[in-house]
Design a protein around this motif. Structure first.
Motif, PDB file in Angstrom:
ATOM      1  N   LEU A   1       0.828  -1.205   0.000  1.00 25.48           N
ATOM      2  CA  LEU A   1       0.000   0.000   0.000  1.00 25.48           C
ATOM      3  C   LEU A   1       0.865   1.258   0.000  1.00 25.48           C
ATOM      4  O   LEU A   1       0.566   2.225  -0.713  1.00 25.48           O
ATOM      5  CB  LEU A   1      -0.942  -0.007   1.199  1.00 25.48           C
ATOM      6  CG  LEU A   1      -1.855   1.224   1.347  1.00 25.48           C
ATOM      7  CD1 LEU A   1      -2.695   1.444   0.096  1.00 25.48           C
ATOM      8  CD2 LEU A   1      -2.752   1.078   2.581  1.00 25.48           C
ATOM      9  N   ARG A   2       1.943   1.258   0.782  1.00 26.15           N
ATOM     10  CA  ARG A   2       2.831   2.426   0.798  1.00 26.15           C
ATOM     11  C   ARG A   2       3.425   2.684  -0.581  1.00 26.15           C
ATOM     12  O   ARG A   2       3.541   3.826  -1.024  1.00 26.15           O
ATOM     13  CB  ARG A   2       3.954   2.224   1.825  1.00 26.15           C
ATOM     14  CG  ARG A   2       3.497   2.324   3.263  1.00 26.15           C
ATOM     15  CD  ARG A   2       4.679   2.389   4.231  1.00 26.15           C
ATOM     16  NE  ARG A   2       4.195   2.495   5.600  1.00 26.15           N
ATOM     17  CZ  ARG A   2       3.979   1.456   6.394  1.00 26.15           C
ATOM     18  NH1 ARG A   2       4.208   0.223   5.943  1.00 26.15           N
ATOM     19  NH2 ARG A   2       3.524   1.635   7.612  1.00 26.15           N
ATOM     20  N   LEU A   3       3.796   1.617  -1.264  1.00 20.06           N
ATOM     21  CA  LEU A   3       4.364   1.775  -2.606  1.00 20.06           C
ATOM     22  C   LEU A   3       3.291   2.196  -3.611  1.00 20.06           C
ATOM     23  O   LEU A   3       3.569   2.936  -4.554  1.00 20.06           O
ATOM     24  CB  LEU A   3       5.045   0.474  -3.040  1.00 20.06           C
ATOM     25  CG  LEU A   3       6.288   0.104  -2.218  1.00 20.06           C
ATOM     26  CD1 LEU A   3       6.803  -1.276  -2.621  1.00 20.06           C
ATOM     27  CD2 LEU A   3       7.372   1.152  -2.382  1.00 20.06           C
TER      28      LEU A   3
ATOM     29  N   GLU B   1       6.796  -2.483 -10.896  1.00 19.41           N
ATOM     30  CA  GLU B   1       7.756  -1.692 -10.124  1.00 19.41           C
ATOM     31  C   GLU B   1       7.766  -2.107  -8.658  1.00 19.41           C
ATOM     32  O   GLU B   1       8.820  -2.157  -8.025  1.00 19.41           O
ATOM     33  CB  GLU B   1       7.422  -0.209 -10.270  1.00 19.41           C
ATOM     34  CG  GLU B   1       7.700   0.337 -11.670  1.00 19.41           C
ATOM     35  CD  GLU B   1       7.093   1.711 -11.904  1.00 19.41           C
ATOM     36  OE1 GLU B   1       7.625   2.452 -12.748  1.00 19.41           O
ATOM     37  OE2 GLU B   1       6.072   2.039 -11.247  1.00 19.41           O
ATOM     38  N   ILE B   2       6.577  -2.413  -8.127  1.00 23.20           N
ATOM     39  CA  ILE B   2       6.504  -2.891  -6.746  1.00 23.20           C
ATOM     40  C   ILE B   2       7.212  -4.237  -6.622  1.00 23.20           C
ATOM     41  O   ILE B   2       7.947  -4.488  -5.659  1.00 23.20           O
ATOM     42  CB  ILE B   2       5.035  -3.006  -6.290  1.00 23.20           C
ATOM     43  CG1 ILE B   2       4.398  -1.614  -6.212  1.00 23.20           C
ATOM     44  CG2 ILE B   2       4.948  -3.697  -4.925  1.00 23.20           C
ATOM     45  CD1 ILE B   2       2.903  -1.638  -5.929  1.00 23.20           C
ATOM     46  N   ALA B   3       7.004  -5.104  -7.604  1.00 23.50           N
ATOM     47  CA  ALA B   3       7.652  -6.423  -7.595  1.00 23.50           C
ATOM     48  C   ALA B   3       9.165  -6.279  -7.579  1.00 23.50           C
ATOM     49  O   ALA B   3       9.865  -6.979  -6.827  1.00 23.50           O
ATOM     50  CB  ALA B   3       7.200  -7.236  -8.805  1.00 23.50           C
TER      51      ALA B   3
ATOM     52  N   VAL C   1      -5.421   4.515  -2.192  1.00 23.90           N
ATOM     53  CA  VAL C   1      -4.464   5.580  -1.896  1.00 23.90           C
ATOM     54  C   VAL C   1      -5.134   6.703  -1.111  1.00 23.90           C
ATOM     55  O   VAL C   1      -4.566   7.235  -0.139  1.00 23.90           O
ATOM     56  CB  VAL C   1      -3.826   6.108  -3.194  1.00 23.90           C
ATOM     57  CG1 VAL C   1      -3.040   7.390  -2.936  1.00 23.90           C
ATOM     58  CG2 VAL C   1      -2.913   5.044  -3.799  1.00 23.90           C
ATOM     59  N   ILE C   2      -6.344   7.084  -1.511  1.00 20.38           N
ATOM     60  CA  ILE C   2      -7.079   8.121  -0.774  1.00 20.38           C
ATOM     61  C   ILE C   2      -7.279   7.689   0.683  1.00 20.38           C
ATOM     62  O   ILE C   2      -7.080   8.468   1.615  1.00 20.38           O
ATOM     63  CB  ILE C   2      -8.439   8.403  -1.443  1.00 20.38           C
ATOM     64  CG1 ILE C   2      -8.240   9.066  -2.816  1.00 20.38           C
ATOM     65  CG2 ILE C   2      -9.308   9.274  -0.544  1.00 20.38           C
ATOM     66  CD1 ILE C   2      -7.686  10.442  -2.774  1.00 20.38           C
ATOM     67  N   THR C   3      -7.665   6.422   0.886  1.00 23.50           N
ATOM     68  CA  THR C   3      -7.852   5.921   2.246  1.00 23.50           C
ATOM     69  C   THR C   3      -6.542   5.960   3.027  1.00 23.50           C
ATOM     70  O   THR C   3      -6.521   6.297   4.215  1.00 23.50           O
ATOM     71  CB  THR C   3      -8.398   4.480   2.222  1.00 23.50           C
ATOM     72  OG1 THR C   3      -9.678   4.467   1.588  1.00 23.50           O
ATOM     73  CG2 THR C   3      -8.544   3.915   3.628  1.00 23.50           C
TER      74      THR C   3
END
Length: 220
Positions: A165-167, A176-178, A208-210
């Motif tokens: 979630l941070r990424l 990209e996360i992988a 992301v909003i959450t």
């Protein structure tokens, strides 16, 4: 099958420009137009577009309320991209909170408009992390809203899901996360799906909003 698009804007010249750009593509078809958000629901039900390009500011029903109405009342709703003149606009942030899949600037280049429509039609979010971060810092609750905090607490994300979630808040794609986490793309896809399900988020934008609204990440 082409990607079908409904254009919603109270300016005829804007609709004409978007139509010209989109219909120049072999894989995109504009199936209808509306001059106000109040006309969106019956058109969506009749035309079943894949994507709605929705103006934010309109006289009778703005894009925020129209987005809420579509997502609340239409079964299997289309993807919604809000079209705006100014990216740092409270209306844009509220539209994203309401469930829009992303936003697009009216001054965007034709190639950017086409890419945006194709991207959201494929189920991806049109997320500009720097812009969303600025919007959250300006219009969100800096201390985190109680409702968003409650959502995050109930989600009980695992440590890995929290990392993902941070990424996501930085706008990274699954690939990209992988690469960042040194795992397979399918593994990341599974984690992203779990994050969305746990947060009750329609897509990455809502997650992301959450994350910002809950104080999980700082928007500043």
């Amino acid at each position: 099958m082409p990607v079908t698009v409904l254009l919603v804007d109270d300016e005829p010249l804007v609709r004409a420009g978007l139509r010209a750009v989109l219909e120049a593509q072999d894989d995109i078809e504009v199936v209808g137009e509306a001059a106000d958000g109040a006309a969106v629901i019956p058109l969506v039900r009749r035309l079943r577009p894949d994507v709605v390009a929705m103006d934010v500011r309109m006289p009778l029903m703005d894009g925020i309320e129209a987005t809420r109405a579509v997502l609340r009342t239409v079964e299997a709703p289309p993807k919604i991209v809000v079209v705006t003149t100014f990216e740092n606009d409270e209306y844009v942030y509220e539209a994203l909170r309401a469930g829009a899949d992303g936003f697009l600037l009216k001054r965007a280049r034709p190639a950017e408009i086409v890419h945006a429509v194709r991207l959201v039609a494929e189920g991806e979010s049109l997320l500009f992390p720097a812009s969303v971060r600025r919007l959250a810092a300006r219009y969100g609750d800096g201390d985190g809203s109680p409702a968003a905090r409650a959502v995050l607490e109930r989600a009980a994300l695992t440590e890995r899901e929290a990392q993902v979630l941070r990424l996501m808040t930085r706008g990274l794609s699954n690939a990209e996360i992988a690469a960042r986490l040194v795992v397979g793309a399918e593994t990341v896809k599974t984690h992203v799906s779990a994050v969305l399900a746990k947060l009750g988020a329609r897509d990455r934008t809502q997650a992301v909003i959450t994350a910002y609204e809950s104080g999980f990440v700082a928007p500043g």
